[in-house]
Design an enzyme around this catalytic site. Structure first.
Site, PDB file in Angstrom:
ATOM      1  CB  THR A  16      -0.933   0.007   1.231  1.00 21.12           C
ATOM      2  OG1 THR A  16      -1.813  -1.120   1.158  1.00 21.12           O
ATOM      3  CG2 THR A  16      -1.763   1.274   1.305  1.00 21.12           C
ATOM      4  CG  ASP A  60      -1.496  -7.218  -3.410  1.00 16.83           C
ATOM      5  OD1 ASP A  60      -1.649  -8.054  -2.496  1.00 16.83           O
ATOM      6  OD2 ASP A  60      -2.172  -6.182  -3.497  1.00 16.83           O
ATOM      7  CB  SER A  61       1.812  -8.355   0.810  1.00 13.43           C
ATOM      8  OG  SER A  61       0.539  -8.137   1.371  1.00 13.43           O
ATOM      9  CB  SER A  62      -2.650 -11.041  -1.393  1.00  8.40           C
ATOM     10  OG  SER A  62      -2.740 -10.423  -2.669  1.00  8.40           O
ATOM     11  CB  THR A  92      -0.035  -4.420   6.039  1.00  5.38           C
ATOM     12  OG1 THR A  92      -1.264  -4.266   5.300  1.00  5.38           O
ATOM     13  CG2 THR A  92       0.677  -3.078   6.130  1.00  5.38           C
ATOM     14  CB  THR A 169      -0.566 -11.546  14.586  1.00  4.33           C
ATOM     15  OG1 THR A 169       0.032 -12.812  14.875  1.00  4.33           O
ATOM     16  CG2 THR A 169      -1.919 -11.785  13.920  1.00  4.33           C
ATOM     17  CD  GLN A 281      -9.764 -21.889  17.097  1.00  2.00           C
ATOM     18  OE1 GLN A 281     -10.712 -21.139  17.284  1.00  2.00           O
ATOM     19  NE2 GLN A 281      -9.923 -23.152  16.703  1.00  2.00           N
ATOM     20  CB  CYS A 282      -6.199 -17.498  22.776  1.00  2.00           C
ATOM     21  SG  CYS A 282      -7.623 -18.366  23.449  1.00  2.00           S
TER      22      CYS A 282
END
Length: 347
Positions: A16, A60-62, A92, A169, A281-282
């Protein structure tokens, strides 16, 4: 005595920070690196020698892949002796994956490798890109009184905080506080001054040469449990040809349903050499498989604890270890070690 001017290599991969809005569609589109630099005249004010290197076209980071991680690592390896630090401009969305992967790839690292980017393009008035980039460059160039790098790690710098890269994260899609390190405190905070926490930063031995690892095996999946998880889907997943590792996202401190079919499937998969890593998952806290019976059942089924690792770190660590080791037990042992500060190992 005047110290030698610091040198930093700025590597632009995309993201971005280097985009502008298409006047017809309204969508953000990548621009070339020369166009990006026109928005950053502040770089000329640094008392730092800044060289640049850019992906052409930007990525693109994806669309980031292990092959592109290797491309970034090879740029650093080829120019390692010429620079005091490296700053990587990156999208990001997958920045934490790239930061984690590079932390495992760049062995014996003794120089800063700082990933940063922005939530708004650098050409927009309210952009966060300028501060992120300017401070990342300053951190990459900062040295201790003895000449060693202040932060010789792969890091993510975003919104006034410097984090260990393999602990991060992405937490927000639309706030400037895009990243968080939930299980390890920041290495530095930037305000009027940059306040470092040396006790939190990995030590290094500058006399040891950089050792870059390039071999990845991407036969890894992420399995996120939920109430009512289908036995049919799970058994098909465990039977995927070529599957070598599973990052299993469990409940709480590492718990899962006590279904006989699930525990049996996990045991059979582990016996076939599939490495299964338990990640909560926490976002905060650690897997403790001895705390409750459901977690203990997973341990008995051959699942290993991912402790307080992030999913991004666990996935990239597995990919690298599987690329280097054919023995599943060797991979399991190394997953239970901290290779570069990615997991907390209690004494």
């Amino acid at each position: 005595m005047k110290t030698e001017q610091a040198t930093v290599l700025l590597i632009y991969t995309g993201g971005t920070i280097g985009m502008k809005r298409n006047p017809l569609t309204g969508a953000l589109e990548s621009v070339n690196f020369d166009s990006l630099l026109t928005y950053l005249p502040e770089l000329k004010q640094f008392d730092i020698n800044i060289d640049t290197c850019a992906f052409n076209p930007p990525v693109d980071s994806s669309n980031m892949t292990p092959g592109l991680w290797a491309r970034i690592a090879s740029i650093i390896e080829e120019r390692y002796d010429s620079y005091d630090g490296f700053v990587i401009l990156h999208g990001t969305d997958t920045m934490s994956y790239t930061a984690s992967a590079l932390s495992f790839m760049l062995g014996n690292l003794s120089k800063p490798v700082i990933l940063t980017g922005s939530q708004l393009p650098v050409g927009q008035l309210r952009t966060d890109g300028k501060e992120n980039l300017i401070t990342a460059i300053e951190i990459a160039a900062t040295r201790r009184p003895d000449g060693r790098a202040m932060a010789p790690e792969v890091c993510v710098y975003f919104n006034n905080s410097l984090y260990r890269g393999n602990r991060t994260t992405k937490r927000s899609a639309d706030q400037f506080t895009a990243f968080e390190s939930f299980n390890y405190p920041p290495l530095a905070e930037a305000g009027i001054d940059i306040h470092y926490h040396p006790e939190r930063i990995l030590s290094c031995d500058p006399s040891r040469p950089l050792r870059v690892r390039y071999r990845f095996d991407a036969n890894v999946i992420v399995m996120s449990l939920f109430p009512g998880y289908s036995e049919t889907i799970a058994r098909q997943l465990f039977a995927i040809p070529g599957l070598k590792a599973i990052v299993m996202r469990t409940f709480g401190s590492g718990n899962a349903p006590q279904n006989d079919w699930l525990l049996q499937s996990l045991r059979q998969a582990a016996d076939r050499g599939i490495v299964i890593v338990n990640i909560s998952q926490c976002v905060n806290g650690s897997v403790e498989m001895n705390r409750y019976d459901p977690g203990l059942s997973l341990l008995r089924a051959g699942v290993i604890s991912g402790r307080d690792s992030t999913v991004e770190s666990a996935v990239t660590k597995l990919m690298l270890l599987l690329g280097e080791h054919n023995d599943p037990d060797a991979v399991r042992q190394l997953m239970n070690r901290s290779l570069c500060g990615e997991v907390t190992i209690e004494p």
